[in-house]
Design an enzyme around this catalytic site. Structure first.
Site, mmCIF file in Angstrom:
data_model
loop_
_atom_site.group_PDB
_atom_site.id
_atom_site.type_symbol
_atom_site.label_atom_id
_atom_site.label_comp_id
_atom_site.label_asym_id
_atom_site.label_seq_id
_atom_site.Cartn_x
_atom_site.Cartn_y
_atom_site.Cartn_z
ATOM 1 N N SER A 1 8.774 49.517 41.040
ATOM 2 C CA SER A 1 10.186 49.822 40.748
ATOM 3 C C SER A 1 10.655 49.017 39.547
ATOM 4 C CB SER A 1 11.072 49.422 41.932
ATOM 5 O OG SER A 1 10.572 49.903 43.156
ATOM 6 N N HIS B 1 8.876 45.303 39.700
ATOM 7 C CA HIS B 1 8.359 44.723 40.943
ATOM 8 C C HIS B 1 7.342 45.683 41.559
ATOM 9 C CE1 HIS B 1 8.252 42.220 44.466
ATOM 10 N NE2 HIS B 1 8.460 43.284 45.220
ATOM 11 N N GLY C 1 0.194 38.812 32.106
ATOM 12 C CA GLY C 1 0.889 39.533 31.045
ATOM 13 C C GLY C 1 0.372 40.931 30.758
ATOM 14 N N ASP D 1 14.195 40.133 43.497
ATOM 15 C CA ASP D 1 13.831 41.536 43.294
ATOM 16 C C ASP D 1 14.959 42.486 43.686
ATOM 17 O OD1 ASP D 1 11.252 40.794 42.364
ATOM 18 O OD2 ASP D 1 10.658 40.447 44.445
ATOM 19 N N ASN E 1 13.859 43.982 35.377
ATOM 20 C CA ASN E 1 12.726 43.407 36.113
ATOM 21 C C ASN E 1 11.845 44.551 36.618
ATOM 22 O OD1 ASN E 1 11.161 41.358 37.401
ATOM 23 N ND2 ASN E 1 12.113 41.860 39.359
#
Ligand code: GAR
Length: 223
Positions: free
Chosen positions: A142, A115, A18, A151, A113
């Site tokens: 990204s 990645h 996290g 992804d 998201n």
């Protein structure tokens, strides 16, 4: 989002330590992101991200993916928790599950998201090791709108780091992570402000269609 008078509610999905979650919590506390983190949901028990949420007085929920025989059942449970919280935006921060198109459709244009690679290169796991093995001189991270592809989904911003001759997986991962902590809160802030939008599966930045992903620290100001 943005046009709404009320503050955006963000749900953060996690699976691990996290550190990205922490960078988002910090930016919300510093008021850089005008939003409230309504919950942190982990698909794994006992991960440090849950502890980070509790320390910040954020509701920390576990929806354990491994107890469900099918992805659809896990997603039903996840959706159930999200519906309780009514988030405007879903942020996947080290969330290591691929969500189905049906799930994504519930939050179309509202799921991000991050990645650790310069997508579309190196989707999946062990990105730093693979970039080193491929002899890449540039690597990075990204941020993209999530899709049902691993992804995959329309790219918003990438941040690059130079790969040094002296790098190993750990040193490279650390430098990339530092970039993640810069660009993810920024993209979340922009989504909250309505500066970034997804329309017909294309990214708009300041109402202009992005022809290629933004580059960290090279983005155009649209004020
Ligand atoms: C981050 O590097 C994130 O980009 C990656 O997991 C790590 C989580 O770290 N995500 C993916 O690989 C998604 N495919 P964190 O738990 O410290 O934020």
């Amino acid at each position: 989002m943005a046009e709404q008078a009320s503050v955006n509610r963000i749900a953060v999905l996690v699976s691990g330590g996290g550190s990205n979650l922490q960078s988002i919590i910090d930016k919300v506390h510093e008021s850089d992101i005008a939003a409230e983190i309504c919950c942190v949901i982990s698909n794994r028990k006992e991960v440090y991200a849950l502890e980070r949420a509790r320390k910040a007085n954020i509701s920390a929920v576990v929806v354990e993916s491994r107890i469900y025989a099918e992805r659809s059942l896990f997603e039903q449970a996840l959706l159930g928790e999200l519906k309780k919280q009514q988030p405007d935006i879903i942020v996947m921060a080290g969330f290591m599950r691929v969500l189905s198109a049906e799930f994504i459709a519930h939050y179309s244009g509202r799921i991000l998201n991050i990645h650790p690679s310069l997508l579309p290169d190196f989707t999946g796991l062990h990105t730093h090791q693979r970039a080193l093995a491929a002899g890449r001189k540039r690597h990075g991270c990204s941020v993209h709108f999530a899709s049902a592809e691993l992804d995959g989904g329309p790219l918003i911003m990438r941040a690059e780091v130079a790969v040094l001759d002296t790098d190993n997986e750990e040193t490279l991962a650390l430098r990339v992570l530092q970039q993640e902590h810069e660009i993810y809160p920024l993209c979340i802030q922009w989504l909250c402000e309505g500066k970034i939008k997804l329309r017909n599966n294309e990214v708009f930045y300041c109402n202009e269609k992005l022809l290629e992903p933004l580059t960290w620290q090279n983005e155009i100001d649209c004020k």
